[in-house]
Motif scaffolding. Structure first.
Motif, mmCIF file in Angstrom:
data_model
loop_
_atom_site.group_PDB
_atom_site.id
_atom_site.type_symbol
_atom_site.label_atom_id
_atom_site.label_comp_id
_atom_site.label_asym_id
_atom_site.label_seq_id
_atom_site.Cartn_x
_atom_site.Cartn_y
_atom_site.Cartn_z
ATOM 1 N N LEU A 6 25.364 40.624 29.520
ATOM 2 C CA LEU A 6 26.098 39.520 30.132
ATOM 3 C C LEU A 6 26.650 38.649 29.023
ATOM 4 O O LEU A 6 25.952 38.349 28.059
ATOM 5 N N VAL A 7 27.907 38.243 29.177
ATOM 6 C CA VAL A 7 28.547 37.330 28.230
ATOM 7 C C VAL A 7 29.164 36.205 29.039
ATOM 8 O O VAL A 7 29.916 36.456 29.989
ATOM 9 N N GLU A 8 28.819 34.980 28.665
ATOM 10 C CA GLU A 8 29.383 33.841 29.363
ATOM 11 C C GLU A 8 30.902 33.954 29.384
ATOM 12 O O GLU A 8 31.511 34.394 28.406
ATOM 13 N N LEU A 9 31.500 33.586 30.494
ATOM 14 C CA LEU A 9 32.949 33.681 30.626
ATOM 15 C C LEU A 9 33.610 32.872 29.519
ATOM 16 O O LEU A 9 33.211 31.744 29.235
ATOM 17 N N ASN A 10 34.626 33.450 28.879
ATOM 18 C CA ASN A 10 35.283 32.774 27.767
ATOM 19 C C ASN A 10 36.750 33.171 27.694
ATOM 20 O O ASN A 10 37.241 33.935 28.534
ATOM 21 N N LEU A 11 37.432 32.667 26.678
ATOM 22 C CA LEU A 11 38.855 32.908 26.501
ATOM 23 C C LEU A 11 39.170 34.400 26.365
ATOM 24 O O LEU A 11 40.230 34.856 26.793
ATOM 25 N N GLU A 12 38.256 35.160 25.795
ATOM 26 C CA GLU A 12 38.503 36.579 25.551
ATOM 27 C C GLU A 12 38.245 37.472 26.770
ATOM 28 O O GLU A 12 38.755 38.586 26.825
ATOM 29 N N ASN A 13 37.433 37.024 27.738
ATOM 30 C CA ASN A 13 37.081 37.942 28.830
ATOM 31 C C ASN A 13 37.478 37.480 30.234
ATOM 32 O O ASN A 13 37.359 38.261 31.175
ATOM 33 N N TRP A 14 37.942 36.270 30.399
ATOM 34 C CA TRP A 14 38.208 35.782 31.752
ATOM 35 C C TRP A 14 39.297 36.585 32.452
ATOM 36 O O TRP A 14 39.181 36.900 33.638
ATOM 37 N N TYR A 15 40.350 36.939 31.716
ATOM 38 C CA TYR A 15 41.453 37.661 32.355
ATOM 39 C C TYR A 15 41.035 39.079 32.742
ATOM 40 O O TYR A 15 41.414 39.570 33.805
ATOM 41 N N GLU A 16 40.240 39.717 31.896
ATOM 42 C CA GLU A 16 39.716 41.048 32.235
ATOM 43 C C GLU A 16 38.905 40.975 33.532
ATOM 44 O O GLU A 16 38.981 41.875 34.364
ATOM 45 N N CYS A 17 38.119 39.908 33.686
ATOM 46 C CA CYS A 17 37.349 39.736 34.923
ATOM 47 C C CYS A 17 38.266 39.599 36.131
ATOM 48 O O CYS A 17 37.970 40.133 37.204
ATOM 49 N N CYS A 18 39.394 38.908 35.962
ATOM 50 C CA CYS A 18 40.327 38.730 37.077
ATOM 51 C C CYS A 18 40.938 40.049 37.532
ATOM 52 O O CYS A 18 41.295 40.201 38.699
ATOM 53 N N LYS A 19 41.058 41.012 36.643
ATOM 54 C CA LYS A 19 41.694 42.293 36.971
ATOM 55 C C LYS A 19 40.736 43.294 37.623
ATOM 56 O O LYS A 19 41.176 44.302 38.160
ATOM 57 N N LEU A 20 39.443 43.027 37.592
ATOM 58 C CA LEU A 20 38.467 43.950 38.176
ATOM 59 C C LEU A 20 38.598 43.996 39.691
ATOM 60 O O LEU A 20 38.935 42.996 40.329
ATOM 61 N N GLU A 21 38.287 45.156 40.273
ATOM 62 C CA GLU A 21 38.386 45.314 41.726
ATOM 63 C C GLU A 21 37.183 46.070 42.266
ATOM 64 O O GLU A 21 36.668 46.980 41.608
ATOM 65 N N VAL A 22 36.777 45.704 43.466
ATOM 66 C CA VAL A 22 35.782 46.490 44.187
ATOM 67 C C VAL A 22 36.531 47.503 45.043
ATOM 68 O O VAL A 22 37.759 47.461 45.146
ATOM 69 N N SER A 32 37.722 37.114 45.437
ATOM 70 C CA SER A 32 38.235 37.649 44.176
ATOM 71 C C SER A 32 37.587 36.914 43.008
ATOM 72 O O SER A 32 37.161 35.763 43.128
ATOM 73 N N ASN A 33 37.535 37.583 41.882
ATOM 74 C CA ASN A 33 36.975 36.946 40.691
ATOM 75 C C ASN A 33 37.807 35.746 40.265
ATOM 76 O O ASN A 33 37.258 34.761 39.766
ATOM 77 N N ALA A 34 39.113 35.807 40.466
ATOM 78 C CA ALA A 34 39.977 34.672 40.100
ATOM 79 C C ALA A 34 39.579 33.420 40.885
ATOM 80 O O ALA A 34 39.505 32.323 40.329
ATOM 81 N N ILE A 35 39.297 33.576 42.173
ATOM 82 C CA ILE A 35 38.867 32.434 42.990
ATOM 83 C C ILE A 35 37.515 31.923 42.496
ATOM 84 O O ILE A 35 37.292 30.719 42.380
ATOM 85 N N SER A 36 36.602 32.843 42.171
ATOM 86 C CA SER A 36 35.291 32.428 41.671
ATOM 87 C C SER A 36 35.413 31.676 40.349
ATOM 88 O O SER A 36 34.737 30.665 40.138
ATOM 89 N N ILE A 37 36.269 32.162 39.475
ATOM 90 C CA ILE A 37 36.465 31.504 38.181
ATOM 91 C C ILE A 37 37.046 30.111 38.391
ATOM 92 O O ILE A 37 36.590 29.142 37.770
ATOM 93 N N ALA A 38 38.021 29.994 39.282
ATOM 94 C CA ALA A 38 38.587 28.674 39.585
ATOM 95 C C ALA A 38 37.504 27.756 40.150
ATOM 96 O O ALA A 38 37.405 26.588 39.751
ATOM 97 N N GLN A 39 36.681 28.261 41.056
ATOM 98 C CA GLN A 39 35.600 27.466 41.639
ATOM 99 C C GLN A 39 34.670 26.943 40.551
ATOM 100 O O GLN A 39 34.234 25.792 40.601
ATOM 101 N N SER A 40 34.389 27.774 39.553
ATOM 102 C CA SER A 40 33.471 27.358 38.487
ATOM 103 C C SER A 40 34.037 26.218 37.649
ATOM 104 O O SER A 40 33.282 25.474 37.018
#
Length: 149
Positions: A6-22, A32-40
């Motif tokens: 696990l790596v805390e969300l940061n400048l290098e990985n946030w966009y990769e997280c947004c592109k992931l899909e179930v 979506s991960n984008a909504i979760s990231i915005a919520q955080s």
């Protein structure tokens, strides 16, 4: 599984997280991960993390660092990209998350809610000793893992 971290969300990985899909079958059960990231960004007690497998971002999770309903610390999201499911990554990441959450002050219970028809989530949490005490929140059931005191 030592190749999961696990790596805390940061400048290098946030966009990769947004592109992931179930998978399409799972999409109705999770934001979506984008909504979760915005919520955080608006709820600073939420802790978002990228899940890495062999140095590649393959998943996302987020939990609350403060106690909430059912006197527990809640897992808000956990997902593994559809291309990496079925390899034990979700279980390994959940175990790592439980270890991180256990370091928080006064954590006695970890709680996660999920849709009762989400069999993948059900199997994962059951395998990690989460218990269903019948707690329901809207369309979701809440399961609890008691940490040793």
């Amino acid at each position: 599984m030592s190749n999961v971290k696990l790596v805390e969300l940061n400048l290098e990985n946030w966009y990769e997280c947004c592109k992931l899909e179930v998978s399409s079958e799972q999409a109705e059960y999770i934001e979506s991960n984008a909504i979760s990231i915005a919520q955080s960004k608006f709820e600073p007690t939420l802790k978002p993390y990228a899940i890495y497998f062999e140095e590649k971002v393959v998943g996302f999770l987020m939990y609350n660092s403060v106690q909430e309903e059912l006197d527990g610390h809640w897992v808000y999201r956990i997902m593994v990209d559809k291309e990496f499911q079925g390899k034990g990554i979700g279980k390994a990441a959940t175990n790592l998350m439980i270890s991180e959450m256990a370091k928080l002050p006064n954590v006695k219970k970890i709680v996660v809610g999920y849709h009762p028809e989400n069999l993948g989530a059900h199997n994962l949490y059951s395998s990690l000793s989460f218990i269903d005490n019948g707690d329901r929140f809207g369309n979701e059931m809440a399961v609890i893992k008691h940490l040793n005191e």
